[in-house]
Design an enzyme around this catalytic site. Structure first.
Site, short mmCIF file in Angstrom:
data_model
loop_
_atom_site.label_atom_id
_atom_site.label_comp_id
_atom_site.label_asym_id
_atom_site.label_seq_id
_atom_site.Cartn_x
_atom_site.Cartn_y
_atom_site.Cartn_z
CE1 TYR A 150 -0.44 39.16 28.22
CE2 TYR A 150 0.20 36.84 28.20
CZ TYR A 150 0.00 38.04 27.53
OH TYR A 150 0.23 38.10 26.18
CG ASP A 245 -5.88 31.93 31.75
OD1 ASP A 245 -5.43 30.85 31.33
OD2 ASP A 245 -5.53 33.03 31.31
CE LYS A 277 2.21 29.44 29.12
NZ LYS A 277 2.94 29.97 27.96
#
Length: 442
Positions: A150, A245, A277
Site C-alpha cells: 500500500y 517506500d 509517521k
C-alpha cells in the site's frame, strides 16, 4: 477489570459513533478504524499516555498500534510535548522557510542514503510526488508495484493485478479511471520471475518500480533475502528508478528504517525513498528524497512541480526532530527486546491452544497470521482465518489490549511499553488464544 465489565462500558463510544456516522462516511476518517473487519463498536480514544490509551468510557488499553507506527517513544512523551509547546507558542504556520525543517532534513539525510529531502504532509503525498518526479526524470509513464503493498490512495497505486503476472492492471477501487490504472503493472511480491517478465515486456516504458521496503500493509511480509537488491539492479539495468517506500518502516523498523535491514548491509541505495509517521512525531508530516541529481528536477530548480502550504510545518517538523533525536540506539535495542518478548509469548499461547499461526517480523515491526506456514506474498496473506483473528482481537480488547482491528496490519511497540504493559498483554493471551481456537475454521 473483567471482560464483562469492558463489554458493558462502550456506551460513550457507541453514542459518538452514531453521531459520527451522521456526518462522516462510515463514521470514520480512515476506513480500518470502523472495525468492519472484526465487528463491534470502534473505541473513541480521548487521551493517551506512554503505552496506554483511554477511551470515552474510561477504559484503559495497552496500545499495540502506536498510531500505526509514529509513536516510537510512546504517547505524550514529555520532551516531545515540551518541544511542540515551544513551537506552538511561536506560531503554528508561516508559509515561509523555517529552521526546524532544515534541521529535520539534515537529520533524515544523516540517517539514510538520501542526499536531498522535500517535505509534504502525508505519506500519500510523498509517494504521489516521488512517482511524478520519477516520470519527469525518466520521460516514461509506466509504474510497477506489488500486490499487497500500500502506497497511499494515489490513483495509479490503487490498482489490482490483471490476468497474468505482467499484464496491465484494472482499477482496484471505484473512482480510479481505467486510463490511470492502465499505467500500472501489479506483480506478486517476492516473485523475481514476474519482475523480469514485466521488464522484458515493458522495460522501455517503465519509469519506476515502487515497493514497501518491508511490506506491513498485508501484515508484515519481509522481502526474501536479496530481493530488494535484485529490484535495484533490475531497475538500473533498464533505466528505471527504484523507489523504496519507507512511510511505515522509516525510523521504525530500525534506526535506518527498512534499508538498515538490507541495503545498508548489502551496499545498494534506492534512487528515491518516501518517509512518514515516525519522522512526524505523531503530526501530519512526510517526505520524499533521493539522489541530488534526481531531486534537482523539482521546482524551483527543475520542471517537475510540487508544492504544499503546510509542507515543512514548523510544529510538525519540531515534533519529528525531537522524536528522531530521542530515538537513540538504546531505544531501538529496547524496542527489539519488547517486540521479541511479545512475539514469543503470542506464538507460545497460540501453539498451546492449537491455533494455526505464523509470526513474522521486520526489525521492531511484526504481525501474526492465522494460518500455517510462512507468508511470502499477498495471495498467501489472504489465506488466513480472519474469523479466528476477530475473536482473538475482541478477547484481547476486552482484557485491555488494543490490537490492529484487521488481520492485515502490523503490530507496533514503543519505548514506553514497560513491565506493566507487557504483563497486561501476556496475561490476556491465554483466553484470547482459546477464543481463536474455538473460532478456527468457522
Amino acid at each position: 477489570m473483567t471482560s464483562e465489565t469492558f463489554l458493558s462500558r462502550t456506551a460513550a463510544s457507541e453514542a459518538l459513533f452514531e453521531r459520527a456516522r451522521a456526518v462522516t462516511p462510515g463514521g470514520v476518517n480512515s476506513p480500518v478504524r470502523a472495525f468492519n473487519a472484526v465487528g463491534g463498536t470502534p473505541r473513541f480514544i480521548t487521551s493517551a499516555s506512554g503505552a496506554w490509551l483511554t477511551d470515552a468510557d474510561g477504559n484503559d488499553y495497552v496500545d499495540l498500534i502506536c498510531s500505526w507506527g509514529p509513536m516510537l517513544l510512546g504517547h505524550a512523551h514529555p520532551d516531545v510535548q515540551a518541544a511542540v509547546a515551544g513551537a506552538v507558542a511561536r506560531g503554528t504556520s508561516y508559509g515561509t522557510p523555517t529552521e526546524p525543517e532544515v534541521e529535520l532534513a539534515e537529520e533524515i539525510v544523516a540517517r539514510t542514503p538520501v542526499e536531498r529531502v522535500r517535505f509534504v504532509s502525508s505519506g500519500t503525498e510523498a509517494t504521489m510526488s516521488a512517482i511524478r518526479l520519477a516520470r519527469g526524470a525518466t520521460g516514461r509513464d509506466l509504474v510497477v508495484k506489488f500486490a499487497g503493498c500500500y502506497h497511499g490512495h494515489v490513483d495509479p497505486l490503487l490498482a489490482e493485478a490483471g490476468s497474468g503476472v505482467a499484464t496491465l492492471a484494472v482499477p482496484g477501487t471505484s473512482g480510479v479511471p481505467a486510463s490511470s490504472a492502465a499505467e500500472t503493472l501489479v506483480l506478486p511480491f517476492n516473485d523475481r520471475e514476474a519482475v523480469l517478465a514485466a521488464f522484458e515486456a515493458h522495460g522501455p516504458r517503465i519509469a519506476c518500480l515502487i515497493t514497501e521496503a518491508s511490506p506491513g500493509n498485508m501484515g508484515v511480509v519481509p522481502p526474501s533475502p536479496g530481493f530488494n537488491s535484485f529490484l535495484s539492479e533490475t531497475c538500473r539495468a533498464h533505466g528505471a528508478l527504484f523507489i523504496s517506500d519507507e512511510v511505515m518502516t522509516g525510523f521504525r523498523a530500525t534506526e535506518q528504517g527498512g534499508w538498515g535491514l538490507d541495503g545498508a548491509i548489502e551496499g545498494w541505495v534506492p534512487d528515491l525513498m518516501t518517509f512518514g509517521k515516525v519522522m512526524g512525531g505523531g503530526f501530519p508530516a512526510a517526505a520524499f528524497g533521493g539522489r541530488a541529481d534526481l531531486m534537482a528536477h523539482l521546482a524551483p530548480e527543475g520542471p517537475v512541480y510540487q508544492a504544499g502550504t503546510l509542507s515543512g510545518n514548523p510544529v510538525a517538523t519540531t515534533a519529528g526532530l525531537a522524536t528522531l533525536r530521542l530515538a537513540t540506539p538504546e531505544v531501538y535495542a529496547q524496542l527489539d527486546r519488547t517486540a521479541t518478548t511479545i512475539r514469543d509469548a503470542v506464538a507460545e499461547h497460540l501453539r498451546a491452544a492449537g491455533v494455526p499461526h505464523v509470526v513474522q517480523s521486520a526489525g521492531t515491526m511484526f504481525s501474526v497470521f492465522f494460518r500455517d506456514g510462512a507468508v511470502h506474498d499477498f495471495a498467501e496473506a489472504s489465506q488466513q482465518d480472519t474469523g479466528a483473528y476477530a475473536e482473538f482481537f475482541h478477547s484481547m480488547l476486552n482484557q485491555g489490549v488494543y490490537l490492529p482491528p484487521s488481520a492485515y496490519e502490523a503490530w507496533f511497540v514503543s519505548a514506553a511499553h514497560d513491565d506493566r504493559a507487557i504483563s497486561t498483554i501476556i496475561d490476556a493471551l491465554p483466553a484470547a488464544a482459546i477464543a481463536a481456537a474455538a473460532a478456527g475454521g468457522h
